[in-house]
Write a protein that holds these residues in place. Structure first.
Motif, PDB file in Angstrom:
ATOM      1  N   THR A 184      -4.754  -3.985  -0.028  1.00 56.28           N
ATOM      2  CA  THR A 184      -5.018  -3.185  -1.230  1.00 56.28           C
ATOM      3  C   THR A 184      -5.904  -1.955  -0.982  1.00 56.28           C
ATOM      4  O   THR A 184      -5.714  -0.940  -1.654  1.00 56.28           O
ATOM      5  N   ALA A 211      -2.528   5.590  -1.402  1.00 53.00           N
ATOM      6  CA  ALA A 211      -1.456   5.944  -2.328  1.00 53.00           C
ATOM      7  C   ALA A 211      -1.974   6.479  -3.656  1.00 53.00           C
ATOM      8  O   ALA A 211      -1.438   7.443  -4.194  1.00 53.00           O
ATOM      9  N   ARG A 212      -3.014   5.873  -4.188  1.00 49.47           N
ATOM     10  CA  ARG A 212      -3.449   6.232  -5.532  1.00 49.47           C
ATOM     11  C   ARG A 212      -4.545   7.301  -5.535  1.00 49.47           C
ATOM     12  O   ARG A 212      -4.569   8.179  -6.404  1.00 49.47           O
ATOM     13  N   CYS A 240       7.052   1.153   4.026  1.00 47.98           N
ATOM     14  CA  CYS A 240       5.964   2.114   3.813  1.00 47.98           C
ATOM     15  C   CYS A 240       6.382   3.511   4.253  1.00 47.98           C
ATOM     16  O   CYS A 240       6.078   4.504   3.577  1.00 47.98           O
ATOM     17  N   ASN A 274       1.800   3.593   7.667  1.00 47.50           N
ATOM     18  CA  ASN A 274       0.957   2.399   7.669  1.00 47.50           C
ATOM     19  C   ASN A 274       0.694   1.945   9.101  1.00 47.50           C
ATOM     20  O   ASN A 274       1.579   1.398   9.765  1.00 47.50           O
ATOM     21  N   VAL A 332       3.008  -0.805  -0.447  1.00 49.19           N
ATOM     22  CA  VAL A 332       1.992  -1.114   0.564  1.00 49.19           C
ATOM     23  C   VAL A 332       1.477  -2.543   0.400  1.00 49.19           C
ATOM     24  O   VAL A 332       1.263  -3.259   1.391  1.00 49.19           O
ATOM     25  N   VAL A 333       1.288  -2.988  -0.841  1.00 54.31           N
ATOM     26  CA  VAL A 333       0.850  -4.366  -1.076  1.00 54.31           C
ATOM     27  C   VAL A 333       1.937  -5.343  -0.624  1.00 54.31           C
ATOM     28  O   VAL A 333       1.645  -6.367   0.028  1.00 54.31           O
ATOM     29  N   GLN A 374       4.246   3.693  -4.380  1.00 55.90           N
ATOM     30  CA  GLN A 374       3.613   3.583  -3.068  1.00 55.90           C
ATOM     31  C   GLN A 374       2.610   2.443  -3.017  1.00 55.90           C
ATOM     32  O   GLN A 374       2.546   1.711  -2.021  1.00 55.90           O
ATOM     33  N   THR A 375       1.853   2.267  -4.078  1.00 57.80           N
ATOM     34  CA  THR A 375       0.883   1.172  -4.130  1.00 57.80           C
ATOM     35  C   THR A 375       1.580  -0.179  -4.033  1.00 57.80           C
ATOM     36  O   THR A 375       1.173  -1.057  -3.256  1.00 57.80           O
ATOM     37  N   ALA A 406      -3.473   0.548  -0.080  1.00 57.21           N
ATOM     38  CA  ALA A 406      -2.599   0.818  -1.225  1.00 57.21           C
ATOM     39  C   ALA A 406      -3.294   1.705  -2.249  1.00 57.21           C
ATOM     40  O   ALA A 406      -2.716   2.669  -2.751  1.00 57.21           O
TER      41      ALA A 406
END
Length: 298
Positions: free
Chosen positions: A73, A80-81, A26, A33, A196-197, A192-193, A76
């Motif tokens: 999530t 990230a999004r 991350c 994170n 992180v997941v 990034q998503t 994430a």
């Protein structure tokens, strides 16, 4: 005596090492994170609950991995999004994990504090063929469960991924200069998503090791700050897998020595703080080193 101590260190450091590998990925992706603790706690609860329900350690570990990935999530997507603050989201997830697992422990099993069930068994231990007969080394690395060996394999694989592949180069570019990476065609939010997941899944494995590695139970807030120690390990190791592994070994050694001293009659209240004391000293040292570097640059 030393062989037994080092073997115990490998067991004790594994949950922190798995979570720290998640944190390193991350960090390299540009997402700080701090939800490692909450993801670990979810993994620990699910692995024990699934063991009670299905009686299969392998299936329980798989479900812990999936559950922790799902729990990650919100960070994430939100961090990230959608551009949310990862610190705020991470703290919220840690608090949610603590409250949710405590509630489910009471609602599903009717107990508070600790869940111990005869159907829950520790992960099986085995030796690596060919190493058992090696003097000293064989006694240290033999007789561990699969997650211990997997944690060291991950150190090697993550190191290769980050520094020997073009995907790792792209990930590091996203973490360092996301605008430049985007200009080169990289989908920053998607990378990034996904990272992180995936980090959440690794924390699920860390929780599974914590609950079924040496013991076979779940206790409220049993992570006891290990996720935060993993965050410190990432900082001390500068998000490099080998440096992180060395930091985790130091924390595991402090924990193992504390347990040995407890067996010699030292109060457990003192021995339990050993790894956290080492963490505090490490943070102070890191702060002094950073301050000295800034002073030198000025």
């Amino acid at each position: 005596m030393i062989n037994m101590l080092l073997s115990q260190v490998l067991d004790l450091m594994t949950p922190v090492l798995l979570a720290a590998m998640a944190g390193a990925l991350c960090e390299r992706a540009g997402v700080f994170n701090i939800a490692l603790e909450g993801n670990m706690l979810v993994g620990a609860f699910v692995v024990v609950a699934a063991s009670v329900a299905f009686g299969s350690p392998a299936l329980a570990v798989l479900l812990a991995l999936i559950s922790a990935a799902i729990f990650a999530t919100p960070l994430a997507l939100g961090g990230a999004r959608f551009g949310g603050d990862p610190i705020v989201i991470g703290i919220g997830l840690n608090l949610l994990a603590s409250g949710l697992t405590t509630y489910l422990l009471s609602a599903l099993f009717g107990v508070t504090g600790t869940l111990v069930d005869p159907s829950v068994t520790a992960l099986p231990r085995f030796g690596i063929p060919g190493l058992a007969d090696v003097p000293v080394f064989g006694a240290i690395v033999g007789g561990h469960n699969a997650l211990v060996y997997l944690s060291w394999l991950l150190v090697i694989l993550v190191n290769i991924y980050l520094f020997r592949t073009r995907w790792g180069l792209r990930l590091r570019g996203i973490g360092e200069v996301p605008s430049a990476a985007a200009a080169m065609g990289a989908n920053v939010s998607r990378y990034q998503t996904a990272i992180v997941v995936f980090a959440g899944a690794l924390c699920g494995l860390a929780g599974a090791e914590l609950a079924l590695g040496s013991v076979a139970l779940f206790a409220e807030n049993m992570t006891a700050g290990r996720g935060w120690i993993a965050v410190v390990a990432v900082m001390l190791g500068r998000a490099h897998p080998l440096g992180i592994a060395l930091a985790c070994f130091g924390f595991g050694l402090a924990d193992a020595i504390g347990l040995r001293l407890q067996g010699q009659g030292l109060p457990n209240q003192i021995t339990d703080i050993a790894p956290y004391g080492i963490t505090l000293l490490a943070m102070v040292g890191l702060g002094l080193r950073t301050a000295a570097r800034k002073l030198k640059n000025t």
